[in-house]
Design an enzyme around this catalytic site. Structure first.
Site, PDB file in Angstrom:
ATOM      1  N   GLU A  76     -18.481 -46.304  24.310  1.00 43.18           N
ATOM      2  CA  GLU A  76     -19.523 -46.208  23.328  1.00 43.18           C
ATOM      3  C   GLU A  76     -20.949 -46.612  23.884  1.00 43.18           C
ATOM      4  O   GLU A  76     -21.458 -47.519  23.388  1.00 43.18           O
ATOM      5  CB  GLU A  76     -19.147 -46.661  22.070  1.00 43.18           C
ATOM      6  CG  GLU A  76     -17.966 -46.227  21.537  1.00 43.18           C
ATOM      7  CD  GLU A  76     -17.780 -46.987  19.847  1.00 43.18           C
ATOM      8  OE1 GLU A  76     -18.642 -47.598  19.556  1.00 43.18           O
ATOM      9  OE2 GLU A  76     -17.104 -46.212  19.155  1.00 43.18           O
ATOM     10  N   GLU A 104     -11.126 -42.731  20.288  1.00 45.26           N
ATOM     11  CA  GLU A 104     -10.972 -43.563  19.267  1.00 45.26           C
ATOM     12  C   GLU A 104     -11.178 -42.748  17.795  1.00 45.26           C
ATOM     13  O   GLU A 104     -12.063 -41.967  17.539  1.00 45.26           O
ATOM     14  CB  GLU A 104     -12.273 -44.826  18.977  1.00 45.26           C
ATOM     15  CG  GLU A 104     -11.939 -45.739  20.030  1.00 45.26           C
ATOM     16  CD  GLU A 104     -12.951 -47.075  19.766  1.00 45.26           C
ATOM     17  OE1 GLU A 104     -13.520 -47.010  18.567  1.00 45.26           O
ATOM     18  OE2 GLU A 104     -13.177 -47.656  21.018  1.00 45.26           O
TER      19      GLU A 104
END
Length: 662
Positions: A476, A587
């Site tokens: 991320e 995710e």
């Protein structure tokens, strides 16, 4: 629901015309009630295995503790208790909660008979989903030349479908299996008789194993050709009855192995390299045999065996390839399928090593922890054999451009060893949000060259490990000052100098959000090197279903549309298709309390499978407490997200590589 309700129709036992085709023993069926609320899902109890039916005199008589019942998915369960609630009867069974979307209203619960008393193993009537093949040789998974269908070559299917088995197709006809053949990840099941109509019995229908075929020959119109001769049974040895700190019903607790008598026949039959069949249908390869007194320990590959399932009083059988795979006539031979390895499309994040980022480097076992072997074993057993393993840069390399920390590297390699032992592939995820000790990559304190350096060193250490799926460059990235494309390419090229084969997972800017992907990641593939499919690059997006896409799910009253997951993923998937690239959802998670979010997850996974895009669920592993997204929580209870993941992990797929690449 497609594929369900077409077999095992309730048949009155007094109907002489039905007796020839009715599975023996099925004598009564009750309509499941239509309840859906916080406790019930289509008449299926959310907390444990149970369904609600009407409290009629017939149902009260049919469903009692100890009764064996069949649900519409073909599985058998033993009733543990019943409870009358007004005009309804709650029928509780052994096992985990049932999936109301599959077995609930308008389906039926069938009373089969009394549960067997000689074993603790609940028998399973296998109903296998037919594969989705349509080409010049297959019609919806039905073989065009002779009677036969293709299903997944799971352990359960290998055990259920054998020469001589009686099976039922979706048109409610019974057939005798004449031979079976494993072709890659699939199992071709051939039957007596003329070719089947794939539009009627093929995908998305199921093939159901009913029982043993009758000994009398089938009718002439169902036996136009000779049945292949079936070889005699292969050698089988009774497993010894040992239960102590090292043995569980004759099954070795430390690694895969069983104990049998060291007879001359067993010594001759159980040899290193031989394939053996266990009582639950698993096929394993013998790796070592040891004679200990009058006993023979037979060690095998794969995870530790469950002695309650495969141990005494069961048997270990030698699989004779010639006996199990009789030669087929040329016209009956199945096609040669693509030999490339099928990819794993569903997995989990095994967190723990990425915890404690505020305490660096921190103490292993106090501030962070690598998941134990039990987690790899658990999820491999559920069919989830892809793991994303988060870890922190500061721990694996405490100082920039220096040697890797030996203790941390050893923990990482041990994790790969655990994974390999249980047939799991691992994505190594540097879980640092584009930062090192809080400083941005590309800043004077953390040069891009140092980011490339750590990945070069990691690849040098693990590139030849058989459990490695690939390298997740960065979890991320956000606030990257536009430097992420440059950093991603530098790290990717550093890895490629060491490892030309394994996948490189390239995350996206703006927390890798799938929904926001096209806006924030157009420059990620400006350089032609980042578009070249020969470089085995996979672009990694993350996605959650809450209103702000954060995954925090602050509003517990929020509702979720059935197609919300697909809608959130589509911008990313469309971008991949437009650019001819591969993708992966690193995710994704939904809260355990939100049944509609779990439904949306179900739809999302189907959409991703159609596009050959893998997903690893967030999250599993130790130390999650009561986290609503977690599969492993303090209470140890089964989580409602898991059945959906297992369903899609087991679903047939024609994907031979990560996609979509259009």
């Amino acid at each position: 629901m497609c594929g369900y309700g077409t077999g095992f129709a309730a048949t009155p036992m007094g109907n002489a015309n039905s007796l020839a085709t009715a599975p023996a023993g099925i004598s009564y069926a009750a309509l499941i009630n239509k309840f859906t609320n916080h406790e019930w899902d289509n008449g299926s109890w959310r907390k444990s295995a149970g369904v609600s039916v009407q409290a009629t005199a017939e149902n009260l008589a049919a469903f009692r503790a100890g009764t064996l019942v069949s649900t519409v998915d073909g599985r058998l369960h033993t009733v543990t208790s019943v409870k009358t609630v007004g005009t309804s009867l709650s029928v509780f069974m052994q096992g985990a909660p049932l999936d109301g979307a599959v077995i609930g209203y308008p389906n039926r619960l069938r009373a089969v008979g009394s549960a067997p008393v000689d074993t603790g193993v609940i028998p399973v009537v296998t109903a296998a989903l037919i594969n989705k093949f349509t080409n010049h040789e297959w019609d919806n998974g039905s073989w065009r030349k002779t009677a036969g269908v293709s299903v997944q070559a799971t352990a359960e299917n290998l055990a259920a479908f054998r020469a001589g088995t009686l099976v039922r197709t979706a048109d409610d006809r019974l057939h005798t299996v004449s031979s079976v053949k494993t072709v890659g990840a699939n199992l071709s099941v051939f039957m007596q008789g003329a070719p089947l109509d794939g539009t009627v019995v093929g995908y998305p229908n199921r093939l159901r194993a009913v029982g043993s075929a009758p000994v009398e020959p089938p009718p002439a119109d169902e036996n136009p050709g000779a049945t292949p001769e079936v070889s005699p049974a292969s050698p089988a040895a009774l497993i010894n009855k040992f239960t102590n700190h090292e043995w569980d019903n004759g099954s070795w607790r430390k690694s895969a192995g069983v104990s049998v008598q060291a007879t001359a026949e067993n010594l001759a039959s159980f040899q290193v390299g031989a394939s053996v069949v266990l009582a639950d249908g698993q096929v394993r390869t013998i790796t070592e045999v040891r004679k200990v007194g009058s006993n023979l320990t037979v060690l095998m590959d794969g995870p530790v065996l469950d002695g309650t399932l495969v141990g005494y009083p069961n048997r270990l059988s030698v699989l004779d390839p010639a006996a199990q795979q009789p030669a087929l006539p040329e016209a009956s031979r199945p096609p040669q399928e693509d030999a490339r390895e099928r990819i794993s499309l569903v997995g989990v994040n095994l967190s723990g090593a990425g915890f404690g980022s505020s305490v660096l480097p921190g103490k292993h076992g106090t501030n962070y922890i690598y998941p134990s072997e039990s987690y790899y074993q658990k999820y491999a057993g559920q069919g989830l054999n892809l793991v994303r393993l988060p870890f922190l840069w500061e721990r694996i390399q405490p100082a920039l451009d220096s040697e890797l920390n030996a203790a941390e590297l050893a923990r990482l390699v041990q994790s790969l060893d655990f994974a390999h032992k249980h047939g799991v592939k691992v994505i190594l995820d540097l879980h640092n949000y584009y930062r090192y000790y809080g400083k941005l990559i590309g800043s004077p304190e953390v040069p891009i060259a140092s980011f490339a350096d750590v990945w070069r060193r990691i690849a040098q250490q693990v590139s030849e490990h058989p459990a490695v799926s690939g390298y997740g460059l960065m979890n991320e990235p956000y606030g990257t000052n536009g430097l992420w494309p440059e950093a991603a390419m530098a790290a990717s090229q550093a890895i490629r100098q060491i490892d030309p084969e394994h996948w490189i997972y390239v995350a996206g800017d703006r927390y890798s959000s799938a929904w926001h992907w096209p806006k924030y990641n157009a420059r990620l593939v400006d350089d032609p090197w980042m578009r070249d499919p020969r470089n085995n690059l996979v672009y990694e997006a993350h996605m959650y279903l809450d209103r702000d896409t954060s995954g925090m799910y602050y509003d517990t009253t929020e509702t979720f549309a059935p197609t919300l997951g697909i809608d959130r993923a589509r911008p990313f998937v469309d971008w991949l298709k437009e650019n001819g690239l591969r993708g992966y959802i690193g995710e994704f998670g939904v809260p355990a309390y939100a049944a509609d979010a779990i439904d949306a997850m179900d739809n999302l996974l189907g959409y991703l499978r159609e596009n050959c895009i893998p997903l690893t669920y967030w999250a599993a592993g130790p130390w999650w407490g009561d986290y609503v997204l977690a599969l492993d929580v303090k209470s140890g209870e089964d989580r409602p997200q898991l059945p959906v993941l297992k369903k899609h992990a087991a679903a047939p797929s024609s994907c031979t590589s990560i996609g979509p690449l259009q």
